[in-house]
Design an enzyme around this catalytic site. Structure first.
Site, PDB file in Angstrom:
ATOM      1  N   ASP A 198       0.794  -1.236   0.000  1.00  0.00           N
ATOM      2  CA  ASP A 198       0.000   0.000   0.000  1.00  0.00           C
ATOM      3  C   ASP A 198       0.828   1.289   0.000  1.00  0.00           C
ATOM      4  OD1 ASP A 198       1.036  -0.407   2.498  1.00  0.00           O
ATOM      5  OD2 ASP A 198      -0.852  -0.316   3.594  1.00  0.00           O
ATOM      6  N   HIS A 199       2.037   1.245   0.555  1.00  0.00           N
ATOM      7  CA  HIS A 199       2.776   2.500   0.755  1.00  0.00           C
ATOM      8  C   HIS A 199       3.541   2.975  -0.472  1.00  0.00           C
ATOM      9  CE1 HIS A 199       1.862   1.928   4.975  1.00  0.00           C
ATOM     10  NE2 HIS A 199       2.523   3.005   5.311  1.00  0.00           N
ATOM     11  N   ASP A 201       3.467  -1.077  11.717  1.00  0.00           N
ATOM     12  CA  ASP A 201       2.928   0.209  11.303  1.00  0.00           C
ATOM     13  C   ASP A 201       2.227   0.818  12.516  1.00  0.00           C
ATOM     14  OD1 ASP A 201       2.163   1.702   8.464  1.00  0.00           O
ATOM     15  OD2 ASP A 201       0.841   2.152  10.153  1.00  0.00           O
ATOM     16  N   ARG A 246      -1.974  12.255  10.251  1.00  0.00           N
ATOM     17  CA  ARG A 246      -0.707  12.896  10.618  1.00  0.00           C
ATOM     18  C   ARG A 246      -0.446  14.101   9.761  1.00  0.00           C
ATOM     19  NH1 ARG A 246       2.893   7.728  11.751  1.00  0.00           N
ATOM     20  NH2 ARG A 246       2.091   7.605  13.866  1.00  0.00           N
ATOM     21  N   SER A 260       5.898   7.320  13.305  1.00  0.00           N
ATOM     22  CA  SER A 260       5.931   6.031  12.619  1.00  0.00           C
ATOM     23  C   SER A 260       6.680   4.940  13.386  1.00  0.00           C
ATOM     24  CB  SER A 260       6.601   6.242  11.267  1.00  0.00           C
ATOM     25  OG  SER A 260       7.079   5.037  10.757  1.00  0.00           O
ATOM     26  N   ARG A 309       8.698   3.012  11.719  1.00  0.00           N
ATOM     27  CA  ARG A 309       9.803   2.632  10.827  1.00  0.00           C
ATOM     28  C   ARG A 309      11.116   2.499  11.591  1.00  0.00           C
ATOM     29  NH1 ARG A 309       9.019   8.519   8.145  1.00  0.00           N
ATOM     30  NH2 ARG A 309       6.918   7.669   8.162  1.00  0.00           N
TER      31      ARG A 309
END
Ligand code: MIC
Ligand code: SF4
Length: 747
Positions: free
Chosen positions: A92-93, A157, A445, A640, A642
Site C-alpha cells: 500500500d505505501h 505500522d 498525521r 511512525s 519505521r
C-alpha cells in the site's frame, strides 16, 4: 485467523480471567482481559503497570510494503521454514499518486516490481498471506478481514490500533518485533497504564468519530498516551459505528498510545456480519462478557483505570487540528480567528479524503451527502478534491452505489486504494517547492514535509465531511457548521448536517479483493535479491559491543523541538529505498532541526568543521572510525514505527541517543538495533550540550535494569560536567545491546 482458533481463545478465557481476578483481587478492564488471555506464562508473569515487561503470544502479525521489507529481511535471518503465527503483507505505501488510480497503479507495478516480487516470493515461501498492490491499505484490509474482538495482534505500522474498532488490542511495533513473533518468540511490551474514556451522550449532526480523537489529541497531547492503553466505554460508544471506532483507535497513535480499543457491542457484530464473518459475530456474542470490562469496572471506573476522561458526545463540536502537529486542536468555529491571527494562508489548495483513518463506507456516504447538496444547489468546488479509498472492497461498493460518481461530478480525482498523499507519495505540481500553502485532509498525521515533501505546506486534519464542505468554501475561514457560502444566485447557501448509513444496504460489493494465498510447498519457492539491487540489500549483522565504555564521542546532531520519525528518516521519495539500508541512510536526519543553528538537516562535522548534511558528516566519521551520539528533545521518535530511524544511525556509527523523553515504538527500535537509549535524569541537562563538546558514557559493563548511567560532558577547554541519565532496559535488552542487536542475541 481460522474461526476455530478464535473459538479456542474464547473458550480459554473464563479460566484465565478467573485466575487473574483472584490474583489481582478485583475485576478486570477489557485491556487487562486481553493481555492476561495472551500471557506467555500467566503464573510466572509479573504484572505491574508502567513497570513490568509483559511476554505475550500474539494471534496475528501484519506487515506493509515499506516497513515489511526490513521485517522480512530480519525474519529470514532467523532461518525458519514457516511463520509461527498467521501473518499478512499489504502492498500500500509504494504507490505514488499522480494522475488517478489506473495510471498510478500501472506505474507503481512497473517501478516497484523488484520489491513486490521480493514481498510476494517471501510470502509464498514462508506461509504469509499476500495482499497485492491496489488491494487496499493495511489497516482497512485488516479491519475487513482479520480483526476480531478480544484478539491481540502486532503490525509493523503505528496505526495498527485501527483494529481496536472491533475490540482487538492491535499494537504498532518495529519490523524486528514482527520478525521475531513470526519466528515463534513471545512478544514483549511494557505493561501499559490504562486511560479510560467514558463516553456519554450521542454523536449527532456534524460531529463524527474523527472529532472524538482530534478533540482528545488537543486534550492529551502527542505524548499523553505513551505506554498507555486507551479504553473507550460507556453508553456513548454505542452511537459510534465499528468503523468509526476504528478511526478513533487508529488516530490514538497520535497520542503515542500503545493501543486503543472499544468494548464489544452490537455495532461490531453488525460490521462482522456485513464483512462475511457471521460465525465470528456469533461466537463473540456468545462470549460477550469476556469481551467487555467487568461490571464493577463500569460502576466505578476510577478505581480501575489510571486516568479517566469524561466525554459527552452530545456536546462535542467538530474539530480541526494543525498545522504541523495533530495536537494543535480547536473547534472548527474557532479556526477563522486563529488563521487571521497567525497569518496562515486561508486559501485551501487541495482537499483530500480517505486514507486508513477515514475511508469507511459511512465516511464516504457522509462526504458524498455534502457533495450532493452542493451539486443540487449548483455550487462548484473551489479546491481540487482527491479521494483515497481504503480498500478494493470499499472502492467497488462506493462505485456501485454511485458515490464515486458524485465525487467525480464535483471534479474529484479517485486515487488508488493506497497510502498515496498521506505518506508523501504525491506528485504535486500546483504549488512551488517553498511556497507556503494550505491543505485540508481526513488523514491522521500532519508533520512538516509529510504529504508532499514540503515543510512549507500547512496541513490541517478533520473529518471527511468537513473536508468536503471546505472544498466548496475554498478557505479555512469557512466554518461549514455555522457559516454560509454564496450560492450561484448570490444568496447565502448553508449545508445541512451530513447523513449516511454506516453499512451498505445492499451489502459490500464482491469481486477480486486482491489476495494471494501462500504456496502449499514453500520450500520450493526461491527468494531472489539481486546483489546489485538499489532497492534491496541483505542485512549484515551489526558488530558486537566491544566491552569498553564510550569515551569522548562527538555529537553528530542535537535536535531541537519536535523530532518525529518523519524528521529522522523521511518517507515520500525515500520509501523507494526501504529495503536497502545503505541507500536509505542518505536521508538520515534530513528533517531534524539542528539545535545549534535552527537549520534542518545540516550541521558542522565535529572532526573537520565543515558544514554538510548529517548523513555526509556521519559517513565521514564512520570512514574515520569515529562513533557519535545524538542529543534529542521531548517525545523523540514520535510517529511512525519505521525502524530505519534506528537502523540508519546504528549503521552509520551512532552509539547513544540521549533525549528528554522517547516515544514508545522508537525507543524499542533503538534497543533492538543495539543503540543505547538514555533519558536525562534532569530534563534541563539537555541545555548543557554544545556543538564542540565530547560525550563519555561510563560504567557500561555494570549496566543493570533501573540503574542510572553516568554521562560526562567534556567541554573544549578541558572542563568536564558529569550528569546522570536513565534507561528502561531489562536484562534481556541489555543483552541485545551487548550482542550488537536483538537479532544477534537470537542467532
Ligand atoms: C506512517 O503513517 O507514518 C506510516 C508510513 O504508515 C508508518 C510506517 C512506515 O514508515 O512505513 C507508520 O505509521 O508506522
Ligand atoms: Fe498509510 Fe497514511 Fe495510514 Fe500510514 S497513516 S498506513 S501512510 S494511509
Amino acid at each position: 485467523m481460522a474461526v476455530d482458533q478464535i473459538k479456542r481463545l474464547y473458550e480459554s478465557m473464563p479460566g484465565k480471567l478467573d485466575e487473574a481476578r483472584r490474583r489481582f483481587g478485583r475485576g478486570l478492564t477489557l485491556a487487562e482481559k486481553i493481555l492476561v488471555a495472551h500471557a506467555d506464562d500467566f503464573a510466572k508473569q509479573e504484572w505491574s503497570r508502567g513497570k513490568a515487561q509483559l511476554r505475550l503470544r500474539v494471534d496475528r502479525v501484519a506487515l506493509q510494503d515499506a516497513t515489511g521489507q526490513m521485517a522480512l529481511l530480519q525474519f529470514m535471518q532467523a532461518g525458519k521454514k514457516q511463520v509461527a503465527v498467521p501473518s499478512t503483507v499489504h502492498c500500500d505505501h509504494l504507490i505514488r499518486a499522480e494522475s488517478g488510480a489506473a495510471a498510478d497503479m500501472q506505474r507503481a507495478i512497473a517501478e516497484n516490481r523488484e520489491v513486490y516480487d521480493f514481498l510476494n516470493s517471501t510470502s509464498r515461501k514462508y506461509g504469509i498471506g499476500f495482499w497485492k498492490p491496489g488491494a487496499g491499505i493495511i489497516h482497512q484490509v485488516v479491519l475487513e478481514n482479520y480483526a476480531f474482538p478480544g484478539g491481540l495482534m502486532i503490525g509493523a505500522d503505528s496505526h495498527t490500533p485501527n483494529a481496536g474498532g472491533l475490540g482487538m488490542a492491535a499494537i504498532g511495533v518495529g519490523g524486528a518485533d514482527c520478525g521475531e513473533a513470526m519466528a515463534g518468540l513471545a512478544w514483549e511490551v511494557l505493561d501499559p497504564k490504562l486511560i479510560g474514556v467514558h463516553l456519554t451522550g450521542k454523536l449527532a449532526g456534524w460531529s463524527s468519530p474523527k472529532d472524538v480523537i482530534t478533540y482528545l489529541c488537543g486534550l492529551l497531547t502527542v505524548k499523553g498516551g505513551t505506554n498507555k492503553i486507551i479504553e473507550y466505554f460507556g453508553p456513548g460508544a454505542e452511537s459510534i459505528s465499528a468503523t468509526g471506532k476504528g478511526t478513533i483507535c487508529n488516530m490514538g497513535a497520535e497520542l503515542g498510545a500503545t493501543t486503543s480499543l472499544f468494548h464489544f457491542d452490537d455495532r461490531m457484530a453488525a460490521y462482522l456480519r456485513a464483512t462475511d464473518r457471521a460465525e465470528i459475530a456469533r461466537l463473540a456474542e456468545q462470549h460477550r462478557q469476556h469481551l467487555v470490562a467487568d461490571p464493577e469496572v463500569l460502576r466505578d471506573p476510577r478505581k480501575f483505570y489510571d486516568e479517566v476522561v469524561e466525554l459527552n458526545l452530545s456536546e462535542l463540536e467538530p474539530h480541526i487540528v494543525g498545522p504541523h502537529s495533530p495536537d494543535r486542536a480547536r473547534p472548527i468555529s474557532k479556526l477563522a480567528a486563529e488563521v487571521k491571527k497567525e497569518g496562515w494562508p486561508a486559501q485551501i489548495r487541495q482537499a483530500l479524503i480517505g486514507s486508513c483513518t477515514n475511508s469507511s463506507y459511512e465516511d464516504m456516504r457522509r462526504a458524498a451527502h455534502i457533495a450532493m447538496q452542493a451539486l443540487k444547489a449548483g455550487i462548484k468546488a473551489k479546491t481540487p478534491f482527491l479521494v483515497t479509498p481504503g480498500s478494493e472492497r470499499i472502492y467497488q461498493t462506493i462505485k456501485r452505489d454511485g458515490i464515486m460518481e458524485t465525487f467525480q461530478k464535483i471534479g474529484g480525482t479517485v486515487l488508488a486504494n493506497a497510502c498515496g498523499p498521506c505518506i508523501g507519495q504525491w506528485k504535486r505540481s500546483d504549488v512551488g517547492k517553498e511556497e507556503t500553502n494550505t491543505i485540508v485532509s481526513s488523514f491522521n498525521r500532519n508533520f512538516p514535509g509529510r504529504n508532499d515533501g514540503s515543510a512549507s505546506t500547512l496541513s490541517f486534519l478533520t473529518s471527511p465531511e468537513i473536508v468536503t464542505a471546505m472544498a466548496f468554501g475554498g478557505t479555512l475561514e469557512f466554518d461549514p457548521v455555522h457559516g454560509t457560502i454564496p450560492g450561484p444566485d448570490g444568496k447565502p447557501f448553508r449545508f445541512t448536517a451530513p447523513e449516511g448509513e454506516e453499512l451498505p444496504a445492499q451489502g459490500f460489493a464482491g469481486g477480486d479483493a486482491g489476495f494471494e494465498a501462500p504456496a502449499s510447498d514453500g520450500d520450493r519457492v526461491q527468494v531472489i535479491v539481486a546483489p546489485d539491487s538499489e532497492r534491496l540489500q541483505l542485512l549484515q549483522p551489526f558488530p558486537k559491543w566491544d566491552g569498553r565504555d564510550f569515551g569522548e564521542l562527538p555529537i553528530l546532531v542535537k535536535t531541537r523541538g519536535k523530532t518525529t520519525t518523519d524528521h529522522i528518516s523521511p518517507a515520500g521519495a525515500w520509501l523507494r529505498f526501504r529495503g536497502h539500508l545503505d541507500r536509505i541512510s542518505d536521508n538520515m536526519f534530513l528533517g531534524a532541526v539542528n539545535a545549534f543553528t535552527g537549520e534542518a538537516g545540516k550541521g558542522v562535522n565535529p572532526v573537520t568543521g565543515e558544514v554538510k548534511t548529517f548523513t555526509q558528516n556521519a559517513r565521514d566519521l564512520k570512514a574515520k572510525g569515529v562513533s557519535w551520539v545524538v542529543i534529542g528533545d521531548e517525545n523523540y521518535g514520535e510517529g511512525s514505527s519505521r525502524e530505519h530511524a534506528a537502523m540508519s544511525p546504528r549503521y552509520l556509527g551512532g552509539k547513544v541517543v540521549m533525549v528528554r523523553s522517547f516515544a514508545r515504538i522508537h525507543e524499542t527500535n533503538l534497543k533492538k538495533q543495539g543503540i543505547l537509549p538514555l533519558t536525562f535524569a534532569k530534563a534541563s541537562d539537555y541545555d548543557l550540550f554544545e556543538q564542540a563538546d565530547r560525550v563519555s558514557v561510563r560504567g557500561l559493563g555494570a549496566l543493570a535494569p533501573g540503574k542510572p548511567v553516568e554521562v560526562v560532558i567534556h567541554k573544549p577547554g578541558g572542563k568536564t560536567v558529569a550528569i546522570q541519565c536513565l534507561h528502561t532496559m531489562t536484562d534481556e535488552q541489555i543483552g541485545w545491546f551487548k550482542a550488537g542487536s536483538a537479532l544477534n542475541a537470537l542467532t
